[in-house]
Design an enzyme around this catalytic site. Structure first.
Site, PDB file in Angstrom:
ATOM      1  N   SER A  41      -5.011   4.633 -18.596  1.00 31.66           N
ATOM      2  CA  SER A  41      -4.118   5.050 -17.517  1.00 31.66           C
ATOM      3  C   SER A  41      -2.716   5.419 -18.009  1.00 31.66           C
ATOM      4  O   SER A  41      -1.922   5.934 -17.254  1.00 31.66           O
ATOM      5  CB  SER A  41      -4.025   3.949 -16.453  1.00 31.66           C
ATOM      6  OG  SER A  41      -3.252   2.880 -16.929  1.00 31.66           O
ATOM      7  N   LYS A  89       2.142  -0.044 -16.328  1.00 31.23           N
ATOM      8  CA  LYS A  89       2.523   1.125 -15.535  1.00 31.23           C
ATOM      9  C   LYS A  89       4.016   1.363 -15.670  1.00 31.23           C
ATOM     10  O   LYS A  89       4.756   0.514 -16.137  1.00 31.23           O
ATOM     11  CB  LYS A  89       2.225   0.887 -14.035  1.00 31.23           C
ATOM     12  CG  LYS A  89       0.762   0.652 -13.668  1.00 31.23           C
ATOM     13  CD  LYS A  89      -0.037   1.929 -13.661  1.00 31.23           C
ATOM     14  CE  LYS A  89      -1.484   1.670 -13.310  1.00 31.23           C
ATOM     15  NZ  LYS A  89      -2.232   0.919 -14.335  1.00 31.23           N
TER      16      LYS A  89
END
Lengths: 149, 414
Positions: free
Chosen positions: A69, A106
């Site tokens: 990701s 993230k």
């Protein structure tokens, strides 16, 4: 150490050969005789990755990344990341977050007064952090390390 | 400074999903509860409660149970202490989760200790409480109050005599640092109930009945420091490695493995403080809690011919001692090796008829220490320490060594 006498899958037993033991040279003190090394006055400490990559020793932890990701930030599956808990995040920092008790990697951004976790991979949508989520920033990623060999 | 529920807090740093849930950590061999989260305390779980008696209860209330992971706690403790050092030059590490700090800048104390608390938490993830007083004894009392402080959670300062006396009136004398059961009995008999009562007794009485130790406690409570900060820990007077086995053992071979391993641990501890031991004691005993087993409890003490910290020497004499006390008729639950009569390494008097080649052995030990430090404990070990693991600790719920082993670091998914 000379002869290997037993071997199974867990231990290797070595016999210590006495004659070899006595011959290990001992260099405990500086050598007095001869010319001093011409480099002596120019000695500097050898480069250390620990010193270069770790600013706050007590607050630094290592983690292993699984998943893709964050590939646009250059963090890939299997990379080793260095996380500093003591640092304050910068706007573009990659953060080790805890969302509802789970670690996740993230960026975090505020868009129109709402908080989002932003993956760095076009295949993944941003994740809105609602008031029903338990969200925390665990630490700031300072470096990532890939194996190329 | 006192870390809150330290072992549980360490586990939670790396398992954030356990925040807000009941968590306990068990002692060696998964015996008793030795650390509880607030939620576990609220369920009524008590300190030192045997875990096997509470098995169903723990399951029913979904309490997360951990074996003690001292590798992790030791490293986290060092991190906490290192952060504290930023704020003071004089600090005494009192235990794995407690330290005394001298604060020289006393302006705006609450702001200072709040900053310390926040920095430790931010750097390490460990929540801590800080109590401030003029002496160590008062700081300890302040720390207890800090844990319940609503205005500044985890912080409390005893800053004037009026407030101090009020607190001492509300502190039971048996809760004081240094007051043991015998002294408590004596004080209760004389109707001394609170810490304040204790400060009002005259010095001669205390000195006569409780020696200078009691007098020091009184002075400390009145704000006169009698226990200075110990900047470095004094070397230990005796070193022991004693452990209960994972399960009861009867075999001499396994006992040998255990005793040789404990002797090796003692030798490591000795080398760490550059001491040698002149006396060694080995003991073995059966399980005293099992009334059906035949009971046996025996020890043997030797004076070593020459004081030593060599693993080979200590294991050798430990095994000789074991041989003399071992009996095949019993099932053993615990063994231990204690070394005593310690002195500095460089003051050894060598034996006149000594046949051992000490220099050679020291080189072997230095080399194996180095290798083991690099590749993990016991990578190279004495053969008598064995490979059976039959007697090793029970650690069924051991968490990862997140900070000291590459294979066990944090995994981030997604």
């Amino acid at each position: 150490m000379k002869t290997k006498i037993i071997k199974n899958n867990q231990i290797k037993v070595f016999k210590i050969a006495e004659s070899v033991l006595c011959e290990i040279p001992l260099l405990l003190t500086k050598i007095q005789a001869g010319f001093p090394s011409p480099a002596e006055d120019y000695m500097e400490e050898r480069l250390s990755l620990d010193k270069k990559l770790i600013k706050n020793r007590s607050a630094t932890f290592f983690a292993r990344v699984t998943g893709d990701s964050m590939i646009n930030s250059g963090i890939y599956n299997g990379d080793l990341i260095i996380v500093d808990k003591a640092l304050n995040p910068k706007p573009d920092s990659v953060l080790l977050c805890v969302l509802d008790g789970e670690f996740t990697l993230k960026k975090v951004r505020k868009i129109k007064n709402k908080m989002y976790m932003i993956p760095e991979n076009p295949d993944y949508p941003p994740i809105k952090i609602s008031e029903y989520n338990d969200f925390r920033i665990w630490g700031v990623v300072t470096y990532s390390i890939r194996t190329h060999y | 400074m006192d870390c809150n529920n330290f072992y549980v807090s360490c586990e939670r740093v790396f398992r954030p999903e356990l925040e807000g849930k009941p968590v306990v950590v068990l002692s060696n061999n998964d015996g008793c509860i030795i650390s509880r989260s607030e939620e576990a305390k609220q369920l009524g779980l008590k300190m030192a409660e045997p875990a096997f008696l509470k098995k169903d209860f723990l399951k029913r209330h979904k309490v997360h149970v951990f074996s003690s992971n001292y590798t992790l706690y030791g490293d986290m403790s060092q991190r906490v202490m290192d952060v504290l050092r930023i704020f003071t030059t004089e600090m005494e590490i009192y235990s794995i989760d407690e330290a005394f700090l001298i604060l020289t800048n006393t302006n705006n104390l609450y702001a200072t200790i709040q900053k310390i608390q926040q920095t430790v938490f931010k750097s390490t993830g460990i929540p801590v409480s800080i109590g401030v007083g003029k002496t160590k004894s008062l700081a300890k009392i302040a720390n207890k109050i800090a844990k319940k402080n609503k205005v500044y959670p985890g912080l409390f300062i005893i800053n004037n005599t009026q407030q101090r006396d009020c607190i001492l009136r509300n502190t039971h004398v048996e809760k004081l640092w240094g007051i043991g059961r015998q002294h408590h009995k004596l004080l209760r008999k004389n109707n001394i109930i609170t810490a304040y009562n204790f400060t009002q007794i005259n010095n001669q009485w205390i000195r006569k009945k409780m020696s200078v130790v009691g007098l020091r406690i009184k002075q400390e409570l009145l704000g006169v420091s009698c226990m200075p900060i110990e900047l470095c820990l004094p070397d230990k007077k005796a070193i022991a490695t004693t452990r209960a086995f994972g399960k009861k053992i009867n075999s001499y071979t396994y006992l040998c493995e255990a005793v040789a391993t404990y002797a090796t641990r003692c030798s490591e501890k000795l080398r760490k403080q550059s001491s040698v031991a002149s006396i060694i004691t080995v003991f073995i005993h059966t399980d005293p809690f099992n009334s059906r087993d035949k009971q046996y409890n025996k020890s043997k003490t030797f004076a070593l011919p020459v004081p030593t910290n060599s693993n080979y020497q200590l294991a050798h004499y430990a095994i000789i001692a074991l041989k003399q006390i071992y009996s095949i008729d019993y099932y053993y639950k615990k063994a231990g090796v204690i070394v005593d009569g310690l002195m500095p390494e460089n003051e050894i008097q060598y034996g006149f008829f000594e046949v051992n080649n000490r220099v050679k052995w020291n080189m072997v030990i230095k080399a194996t220490d180095k290798i083991n430090k690099k590749y993990g404990r016991d990578k190279i070990k004495l053969a008598i320490m064995g490979m059976s693991n039959k007697w090793k600790l029970r650690q069924k719920k051991l968490s990862g060594r997140y900070t000291t082993n590459w294979d066990e670091i944090i995994q981030v998914l997604k």
